[in-house]
Enzyme design. Structure first.
Site, PDB file in Angstrom:
ATOM      1  N   GLY A  13       0.886  -0.987  -0.106  1.00 18.79           N
ATOM      2  CA  GLY A  13      -0.024   0.401   0.049  1.00 18.79           C
ATOM      3  C   GLY A  13       0.697   1.271  -0.313  1.00 18.79           C
ATOM      4  O   GLY A  13       1.576   1.895   1.364  1.00 18.79           O
ATOM      5  N   ASN A  95      -6.118   0.305   1.741  1.00 20.55           N
ATOM      6  CA  ASN A  95      -7.106   1.090   1.715  1.00 20.55           C
ATOM      7  C   ASN A  95      -8.543   0.098   2.793  1.00 20.55           C
ATOM      8  O   ASN A  95      -8.609  -0.633   2.931  1.00 20.55           O
ATOM      9  CB  ASN A  95      -8.362   2.173   1.193  1.00 20.55           C
ATOM     10  CG  ASN A  95      -7.680   1.141  -0.177  1.00 20.55           C
ATOM     11  OD1 ASN A  95      -6.353   0.070  -0.278  1.00 20.55           O
ATOM     12  ND2 ASN A  95      -8.966   0.720  -1.529  1.00 20.55           N
ATOM     13  N   THR A  98     -15.016   2.540   5.524  1.00 20.91           N
ATOM     14  CA  THR A  98     -16.763   1.548   5.470  1.00 20.91           C
ATOM     15  C   THR A  98     -17.366   0.936   4.189  1.00 20.91           C
ATOM     16  O   THR A  98     -17.009   1.798   3.371  1.00 20.91           O
ATOM     17  CB  THR A  98     -17.381   2.706   5.542  1.00 20.91           C
ATOM     18  OG1 THR A  98     -16.738   3.551   6.628  1.00 20.91           O
ATOM     19  CG2 THR A  98     -18.338   2.493   6.742  1.00 20.91           C
ATOM     20  N   SER A 135      -2.754  -0.143   8.606  1.00 18.20           N
ATOM     21  CA  SER A 135      -3.911   0.462   8.419  1.00 18.20           C
ATOM     22  C   SER A 135      -4.897   0.565   9.731  1.00 18.20           C
ATOM     23  O   SER A 135      -4.814  -0.431  10.735  1.00 18.20           O
ATOM     24  CB  SER A 135      -4.985  -0.065   7.235  1.00 18.20           C
ATOM     25  OG  SER A 135      -4.201  -0.898   6.508  1.00 18.20           O
ATOM     26  N   PHE A 173      -0.331   7.078  13.685  1.00 17.27           N
ATOM     27  CA  PHE A 173      -0.767   8.378  14.307  1.00 17.27           C
ATOM     28  C   PHE A 173      -0.688   9.785  13.098  1.00 17.27           C
ATOM     29  O   PHE A 173      -1.053  10.825  14.082  1.00 17.27           O
ATOM     30  CB  PHE A 173      -0.588   8.337  16.345  1.00 17.27           C
ATOM     31  CG  PHE A 173      -1.269   7.252  16.816  1.00 17.27           C
ATOM     32  CD1 PHE A 173      -2.502   7.461  17.213  1.00 17.27           C
ATOM     33  CD2 PHE A 173      -0.271   6.016  16.843  1.00 17.27           C
ATOM     34  CE1 PHE A 173      -2.880   5.841  17.837  1.00 17.27           C
ATOM     35  CE2 PHE A 173      -0.637   4.984  17.937  1.00 17.27           C
ATOM     36  CZ  PHE A 173      -2.211   5.241  18.342  1.00 17.27           C
ATOM     37  N   ASN A 231      -8.742   8.441  17.982  1.00 17.37           N
ATOM     38  CA  ASN A 231      -9.277   9.151  16.857  1.00 17.37           C
ATOM     39  C   ASN A 231     -10.731   9.736  17.481  1.00 17.37           C
ATOM     40  O   ASN A 231     -11.169  10.817  17.235  1.00 17.37           O
ATOM     41  CB  ASN A 231      -9.288   8.750  15.951  1.00 17.37           C
ATOM     42  CG  ASN A 231      -8.045   8.767  15.093  1.00 17.37           C
ATOM     43  OD1 ASN A 231      -7.092   9.419  15.126  1.00 17.37           O
ATOM     44  ND2 ASN A 231      -8.328   7.979  13.700  1.00 17.37           N
ATOM     45  N   CYS A 283      -9.915   9.128   8.421  1.00 21.47           N
ATOM     46  CA  CYS A 283     -10.264   8.500   9.689  1.00 21.47           C
ATOM     47  C   CYS A 283     -11.449   8.215  10.825  1.00 21.47           C
ATOM     48  O   CYS A 283     -11.979   7.799  11.509  1.00 21.47           O
ATOM     49  CB  CYS A 283      -8.849   8.215  10.373  1.00 21.47           C
ATOM     50  SG  CYS A 283      -6.941   7.116   9.616  1.00 21.47           S
ATOM     51  N   LYS A 346      -8.531  19.340   4.962  1.00 20.96           N
ATOM     52  CA  LYS A 346      -7.373  20.134   5.886  1.00 20.96           C
ATOM     53  C   LYS A 346      -6.210  21.215   4.748  1.00 20.96           C
ATOM     54  O   LYS A 346      -6.607  20.469   3.894  1.00 20.96           O
ATOM     55  CB  LYS A 346      -7.043  19.939   7.478  1.00 20.96           C
ATOM     56  CG  LYS A 346      -5.749  18.445   6.908  1.00 20.96           C
ATOM     57  CD  LYS A 346      -5.682  17.693   7.475  1.00 20.96           C
ATOM     58  CE  LYS A 346      -4.385  17.733   9.164  1.00 20.96           C
ATOM     59  NZ  LYS A 346      -3.994  17.459   9.659  1.00 20.96           N
TER      60      LYS A 346
HETATM   61  C1  UDX Z   1      -6.640  12.152  12.434  1.00 24.48           C
HETATM   62  C2  UDX Z   1      -5.785  11.792  13.808  1.00 24.48           C
HETATM   63  O1  UDX Z   1      -5.248  12.943  14.280  1.00 24.48           O
HETATM   64  C3  UDX Z   1      -4.422  10.848  13.444  1.00 24.48           C
HETATM   65  O2  UDX Z   1      -3.813  10.514  14.625  1.00 24.48           O
HETATM   66  C4  UDX Z   1      -5.005   9.581  13.201  1.00 24.48           C
HETATM   67  O3  UDX Z   1      -3.883   9.283  12.633  1.00 24.48           O
HETATM   68  C5  UDX Z   1      -5.549   9.863  11.400  1.00 24.48           C
HETATM   69  O4  UDX Z   1      -6.471  10.120  11.798  1.00 24.48           O
HETATM   70  P1  UDX Z   1      -6.136  13.874  10.011  1.00 24.48           P
HETATM   71  O5  UDX Z   1      -7.527  13.460   9.584  1.00 24.48           O
HETATM   72  O6  UDX Z   1      -4.967  13.586   9.378  1.00 24.48           O
HETATM   73  O7  UDX Z   1      -4.954  12.782  11.243  1.00 24.48           O
HETATM   74  O8  UDX Z   1      -6.147  15.341  10.257  1.00 24.48           O
HETATM   75  P2  UDX Z   1      -6.550  16.175  11.410  1.00 24.48           P
HETATM   76  O9  UDX Z   1      -5.073  16.938  11.901  1.00 24.48           O
HETATM   77  O10 UDX Z   1      -7.215  15.408  13.129  1.00 24.48           O
HETATM   78  O11 UDX Z   1      -7.923  16.099  10.930  1.00 24.48           O
HETATM   79  C6  UDX Z   1      -9.077  15.551  11.115  1.00 24.48           C
HETATM   80  C7  UDX Z   1     -10.948  16.550  10.466  1.00 24.48           C
HETATM   81  O12 UDX Z   1     -10.673  17.309  11.382  1.00 24.48           O
HETATM   82  C8  UDX Z   1     -10.245  17.661   9.788  1.00 24.48           C
HETATM   83  O13 UDX Z   1     -11.384  18.019   8.746  1.00 24.48           O
HETATM   84  C9  UDX Z   1      -9.824  19.525  10.326  1.00 24.48           C
HETATM   85  O14 UDX Z   1      -9.687  20.557   9.550  1.00 24.48           O
HETATM   86  C10 UDX Z   1     -10.376  19.120  11.392  1.00 24.48           C
HETATM   87  N1  UDX Z   1     -10.137  19.474  12.699  1.00 24.48           N
HETATM   88  C11 UDX Z   1      -8.843  19.248  13.517  1.00 24.48           C
HETATM   89  C12 UDX Z   1     -10.505  20.488  13.398  1.00 24.48           C
HETATM   90  O15 UDX Z   1     -12.184  21.032  12.557  1.00 24.48           O
HETATM   91  N2  UDX Z   1     -10.486  21.487  14.201  1.00 24.48           N
HETATM   92  C13 UDX Z   1      -9.730  20.958  14.785  1.00 24.48           C
HETATM   93  O16 UDX Z   1      -9.532  21.727  15.878  1.00 24.48           O
HETATM   94  C14 UDX Z   1      -9.016  20.171  14.216  1.00 24.48           C
HETATM   95  P1  ADP Z   2      -4.030   5.259   3.168  1.00 24.26           P
HETATM   96  O1  ADP Z   2      -4.631   6.366   3.915  1.00 24.26           O
HETATM   97  O2  ADP Z   2      -4.548   3.712   4.634  1.00 24.26           O
HETATM   98  O3  ADP Z   2      -2.676   5.217   3.209  1.00 24.26           O
HETATM   99  P2  ADP Z   2      -4.381   5.178   0.999  1.00 24.26           P
HETATM  100  O4  ADP Z   2      -6.066   4.978   0.026  1.00 24.26           O
HETATM  101  O5  ADP Z   2      -4.079   6.377   0.324  1.00 24.26           O
HETATM  102  O6  ADP Z   2      -4.882   5.054   2.082  1.00 24.26           O
HETATM  103  O7  ADP Z   2      -3.863   3.617  -0.030  1.00 24.26           O
HETATM  104  C1  ADP Z   2      -4.015   2.361   0.209  1.00 24.26           C
HETATM  105  C2  ADP Z   2      -2.590   1.821  -1.337  1.00 24.26           C
HETATM  106  O8  ADP Z   2      -3.274   0.186  -1.124  1.00 24.26           O
HETATM  107  C3  ADP Z   2      -3.790   2.387  -2.059  1.00 24.26           C
HETATM  108  O9  ADP Z   2      -2.723   2.934  -3.396  1.00 24.26           O
HETATM  109  C4  ADP Z   2      -4.050   0.938  -2.899  1.00 24.26           C
HETATM  110  O10 ADP Z   2      -3.933   0.412  -3.875  1.00 24.26           O
HETATM  111  C5  ADP Z   2      -3.539   0.289  -2.846  1.00 24.26           C
HETATM  112  N1  ADP Z   2      -3.959  -1.585  -2.241  1.00 24.26           N
HETATM  113  C6  ADP Z   2      -5.108  -1.936  -1.845  1.00 24.26           C
HETATM  114  N2  ADP Z   2      -5.316  -3.376  -2.581  1.00 24.26           N
HETATM  115  C7  ADP Z   2      -3.709  -3.717  -2.753  1.00 24.26           C
HETATM  116  C8  ADP Z   2      -3.473  -4.875  -2.493  1.00 24.26           C
HETATM  117  N3  ADP Z   2      -3.906  -6.194  -2.155  1.00 24.26           N
HETATM  118  N4  ADP Z   2      -1.919  -4.784  -2.524  1.00 24.26           N
HETATM  119  C9  ADP Z   2      -1.179  -3.749  -2.408  1.00 24.26           C
HETATM  120  N5  ADP Z   2      -2.219  -2.996  -2.837  1.00 24.26           N
HETATM  121  C10 ADP Z   2      -3.120  -3.087  -2.336  1.00 24.26           C
END
Ligand code: UDX
Ligand code: ADP
Length: 474
Positions: A13, A95, A98, A135, A173, A231, A283, A346
């Protein structure tokens, strides 16, 4: 296993998690060969592109690391079988969206990509292999991976008598936009597992740059549940402050002042208290839905309802912004020109998964608006995919609007009726609203869903202004 040593690592991935995580491991561990594999050839080609501006993922600091380690000890490849075969440790970072259909649709995670990766590992691995789930996964996924791997060994057709596996959970994280920083200097590293020896192998890798006191080890399920819980808590803070933003708007309190005052309490802390258009990203929603699913599965319905409310509030916040825009523009946006500033979920990322911009734009299109979309990093091709609609094409439905991609904010704002700041990109903080007020159509509106503009700067113009948690200046 006496002579077992980690020399080669492979990550299945090459996405937002796999790419940056492996880049940092390669940078910090020059003695390891790290290969990221993916079934998506186009993505791998982009990772291998000599044009570093063309990386599939935009993350501050990423291209500098890639230029340092790619081709030395970091490789991107589609040769999945070969790389698994040669590796001592395989990370699964595919990936996990849901489910949209079947049992658990709308709540449970679709594990088909994880399952197919586990099957690939089961088939191609040789000797002892440590499999690390990275993941975001539902609790007890490690069990699924374990079963697939162990069954492959039990299979009587299996001739690799020396094939053995151990499974670890090592949730990521990192937050997008600060991924490199988070990886280089993590708050903590969590390793869940049953086999202490394998835990130590992974711990040793991290100890190349992370203090051992920051590396926590737990059992598999605690590790998986900790990721969902972290999360869920973060998302809950955003829904909490967003709920307060609506109260601020009707009472005259200012949400920024409230956040600051509340965040000064050391028990609460100052981060993650910014009101906005609702959280996006791959997430938060997924993990909470997963927690809800888990609670329902164990008939803990009150707990399921409690966490589901965080999502409901998020949807409500998102929806109320599009409704408010229509309301302020005299109840109709039909044929009105609205400029959307920011499409990523973001700032500092080109990721649009669950971006609040998608539903705001969809709502406005439903109401007939003519939308111009600007984003410093998201490409028009991605927006087209997210909206499921080509630009500049009129839908057959009479009232449906149209959208277009723009690269020049000032040009886009000529004769516009409204601008909506959806993403807090730093460049939107520097816009010259006095200049803009001269080119927009009156009465012009600025809707700032992130409260990043200085109200005093707008007061000097003829533009009407609404910002989240502060309400309107008309
Ligand atoms: C999140 C977690 O922070 C991270 O630890 C986990 O591994 C994956 O999920 P991410 O989704 O990349 O990370 O970004 P994050 O900074 O958490 O923001 C998530 C959403 O919340 C964004 O849309 C951001 O704009 C929003 N947000 C964040 C707010 O609206 N207000 C805030 O104060 C902080
Ligand atoms: P994340 O945010 O969790 O990294 P992404 O959707 O950005 O998720 O990336 C997941 C990647 O995993 C994609 O590029 C997808 O093509 C790859 N992937 C999914 N299934 C397989 C598989 N069986 N073998 C190799 N790569 C895969």
């Amino acid at each position: 296993m006496e002579s077992f040593k980690i020399k080669k690592i492979c990550c299945i991935g090459a996405g937002y998690v796999g790419g940056p995580t492996m880049a940092v491991i390669a940078e910090k561990c020059p003695h390891l060969k790290v290969t990221v594999v993916d079934i998506n050839e186009e993505r791998i080609d982009e990772w291998n592109s000599s044009d570093l501006e063309n990386m599939p993922i935009f993350e501050p600091g990423l291209k500098e690391i890639i230029s340092k380690v790619r081709g030395k000890n970091l490789f991107f490849s589609t040769q999945i079988a070969k790389e698994i075969k040669e590796s001592d440790m395989v990370f699964i970072s595919v990936n996990t969206p849901t489910k949209t259909e079947g049992f658990g649709a709308g709540y449970a995670i679709d594990l088909k990509w994880v399952e197919s990766s586990a099957r690939q590992v089961a088939k191609y691995a040789q000797g002892h292999t440590i499999v690390v789930e990275k993941s975001t996964l539902p609790v007890k996924t490690a069990e699924v991976i374990k079963e697939i791997l162990l069954n492959s060994i039990k299979n009587k057709n299996c001739k690799d008598y020396d094939k053995t596996f151990s499974i670890l959970s090592n949730p990521e994280f990192l937050a997008e936009g600060t991924a490199i920083q988070n990886l280089q200097n993590p708050d903590r590293v969590l390793i869940g597992g049953e086999d202490q020896e394998s835990i130590n192998y992974l711990k040793e890798i991290y100890m190349n740059w992370v203090k051992s006191t920051k590396i926590l080890t737990t059992n598999l399920w605690s590790s998986e549940l900790s990721k969902l819980t972290a999360n869920a808590f973060l998302a809950q803070r955003i829904s909490s402050i967003n709920s307060i933003s609506a109260i601020c708007e009707v009472t005259g309190a200012e949400v920024g002042e409230v956040s600051k005052a509340v965040g000064f309490d050391s028990r609460i802390g100052s981060e993650f208290l910014s009101a906005g258009p609702g959280f996006g990203g791959s997430c938060f929603k997924k993990d909470i839905l997963n927690l809800v699913y888990l609670a329902k599965f164990y008939r803990l319905n009150e707990i399921a309802d409690y966490w589901e409310q965080v999502i409901k509030l998020n949807n409500w916040q998102n929806r109320r912004i599009s409704q408010l825009i229509v309301e302020k523009l005299f109840g109709t946006v039909s044929l009105k020109k609205i400029v959307i500033l920011g499409f990523s979920f973001k700032a500092n990322t080109n990721d649009t998964r669950e971006s609040p911009a998608i539903s705001i734009v969809n709502d406005l299109l439903e109401n007939g608006a003519e939308i111009k979309i600007h984003d410093p990093k998201v490409k028009s091709k991605q927006i087209m995919k997210d909206l499921n609609l080509s630009f500049n094409t009129k839908e057959k439905r009479k009232e449906f609007g149209s959208w277009d991609y723009v690269s020049d904010v000032y040009k886009a704002l000529e004769n516009a009726d409204a601008a909506v700041i959806v993403t807090e990109w730093p460049e939107y903080k520097k816009l010259d609203w006095l200049k803009i007020s001269e080119i927009m159509r009156n009465p012009a509106w600025l809707f700032d869903t992130r409260s990043i503009t200085e109200p005093s700067a707008i007061k000097e113009t003829s533009i009407n202004y609404w910002s989240v948690g502060n309400g309107s200046l008309e």
